[in-house]
Design an enzyme around this catalytic site. Structure first.
Site: not given
Ligand code: ATP
Ligand code: MG
Length: 451
Positions: A76, A78, A152
């Site tokens: 996905d 963002d 994060d």
């Molecule tokens: P995935 O591919 O598994 O979805 P992701 O990095 O996109 O990994 P998400 O949970 O979708 O993970 O979160 C999107 C983004 O938001 C992360 O890449 C990070 O930059 C930020 N983020 C998410 N959760 C947190 C958190 N608890 N603290 C700080 N930043 C966060």
């Molecule tokens: Mg994600």
């Protein structure tokens, strides 16, 4: 280069270590970062383009950039922007503002959903926190570099502009991707205290990406693990579900154990990781889930949690039967016990709980292979899940493989083949659970009376 040298002499820490927002990103061109534009979703380009045409900044951000940089097609996308949620909403036909803690906009194109987030501002010292320092609300908007500092990990804090094909890297994410290192932005203790869920995220990303955890990022986890207990159960559930459906569930659970995060963290994990009898079953179920995720097939959370908790149900089911309860009510009592205990800690949603119970309740019915019962089973709404679950029980050696084979024949067969199967006397089974247990006369509510 010179700047780097001066910083080194002065002993200035880089921004990832100091946790300060770094206003000057490294800017990488297409040639330098090597992202394949074919892996970028057309809808993500549509969203960034629309925002940019209307005078806003807009980038693909977070996990999608990380995946693109490692050559993986993101699941996905963002988007981060300096437009406010209201401004975003006005630009798209199907856009919905959601969330109370921090408002974001869901932009839909058909089935495709994109999350658009306004840059977040610096963490505010005055933001309300719980007694352990967990930030409860912090809704300020901010600049792009401030948004980067609140993310994060260094590898999750990069921004990609599809129009210019440029990557903006504020915290050395590119370097860490190349070194395969997972490094938290800022002071690790402070970042875990603000949001303990980040400890679970460390584990998920390390296992999923097969990255090493930087020593300073790892060190505080063992001590700070109990802080997870203060996080609302629904959030832990969401993060656990991401972990279990990451396509690397087994590796994640092993990593959790390695980091000392499983213990007392939540009853579910204690159960999963410390039940010797269920180990084979859980291993098979997670391997199965990982395979489905890797093949792009959907996985159902209810099936997953039903299998993780099955051996706990079995144990309690046996105890109720031994106390004189009939098998079917005994199974429902066992399911109640297990679901109640988990719902408190992990906030298993009501609908998921109901589906789990359905899957469990079908199991003894698969053993009745006479008369009309098997035909009725074919009409069961959740037959597929129940049958897949039955096959897992066979594969783990809990019940005789013959039952699974019989049902495979029955489900796939035509009317004639089905009749033939019903008339074939099932082979005597030596497996323990397939044995017919004669219930003692029912001692009404004996178990309850002893409570
Ligand atoms: P995935 O591919 O598994 O979805 P992701 O990095 O996109 O990994 P998400 O949970 O979708 O993970 O979160 C999107 C983004 O938001 C992360 O890449 C990070 O930059 C930020 N983020 C998410 N959760 C947190 C958190 N608890 N603290 C700080 N930043 C966060
Ligand atoms: Mg994600």
């Amino acid at each position: 280069m010179i700047k780097k040298f001066i910083r080194k002499i002065l002993g200035v820490k880089n921004s990832a270590e100091s946790g300060k927002a770094n206003p000057k990103p490294s800017v990488l061109t297409a040639k330098e970062h090597g992202i394949n534009p074919k892996l970028v979703s057309a809808n993500a380009i549509r969203v960034t383009q629309t925002l940019q045409e209307n005078g806003f900044k807009a980038f693909i951000v977070g996990g999608a950039v990380r995946d693109l940089l490692t050559g993986v097609k993101p699941k996905d996308f963002d988007i981060a922007t300096n437009a406010t949620p209201e401004q975003v909403k006005r630009l798209f036909r199907r856009a919905f503002i959601i969330g109370r803690r921090f408002q974001i906009v869901h932009v839909m194109f058909g089935q495709d959903l994109l999350e658009v987030t306004t840059f977040r501002g610096p963490s505010n010292d005055a933001a309300p926190k719980d007694e352990h320092g967990r930030v409860l609300r912090d809704n300020t908007f901010g600049e792009q570099h401030e948004d980067a500092a609140r993310r994060d990990f260094t590898i999750n804090a990069m921004y990609y502009d599809p129009a210019s094909q440029t990557v903006f890297d504020y915290h050395g994410g590119i370097k860490d991707i190349r070194k395969k290192t997972l490094r938290i932005i800022g002071v690790p203790e402070a970042r875990y205290r603000e949001d303990p869920v980040r400890m679970l995220r460390v584990v998920r990303f390390a296992a999923k990406l097969q990255f090493e955890i930087d020593a300073a990022t790892r060190a505080p986890i063992a001590v700070m693990a109990p802080l997870i207990n203060n996080v609302p159960a629904a959030r832990v559930f969401d993060e656990m579900l991401k972990l279990l459906t990451s396509g690397h569930a087994m590796a994640c659970l092993q990593q959790l154990r390695k980091e000392g995060l499983h213990h007392g963290l939540m009853p579910l994990l204690d159960v999963v990781m410390e039940q010797p009898l269920g180990e084979k079953f859980v291993t098979l179920s997670l391997a199965n889930t990982d395979e489905r995720v890797q093949q792009g097939k959907p996985v159902s959370p209810s099936f997953l949690f039903a299998s993780l908790l099955w051996h706990q149900v079995l144990e309690k089911w046996d105890a109720y039967k031994a106390a004189g309860e009939f098998p079917i009510p005994a199974l429902h009592l066992a399911a109640d016990d297990v679901l109640n205990a988990q719902t408190d800690a992990l906030a298993i949603q009501r609908k998921i709980g109901a589906d789990m119970r359905d899957i469990w309740a079908m199991q003894p019915r698969f053993e009745k292979r006479v008369g009309k019962t098997p035909h009725k089973m074919l009409e069961h709404q959740r037959l597929r899940a129940g049958y897949d679950f039955l096959l897992l029980r066979c594969a783990s050696g809990e019940i005789d493989a013959e039952i699974g084979e019989w049902w495979t024949g029955f489900i796939n067969g035509d009317a004639e083949q089905r009749e033939k199967l019903i008339n074939t006397k099932p082979k005597a089974s030596g497996a323990p659970a397939a044995k017919k247990r004669k219930p003692r006369r029912r001692a009404p509510n004996k178990a309850k009376a002893e409570e």
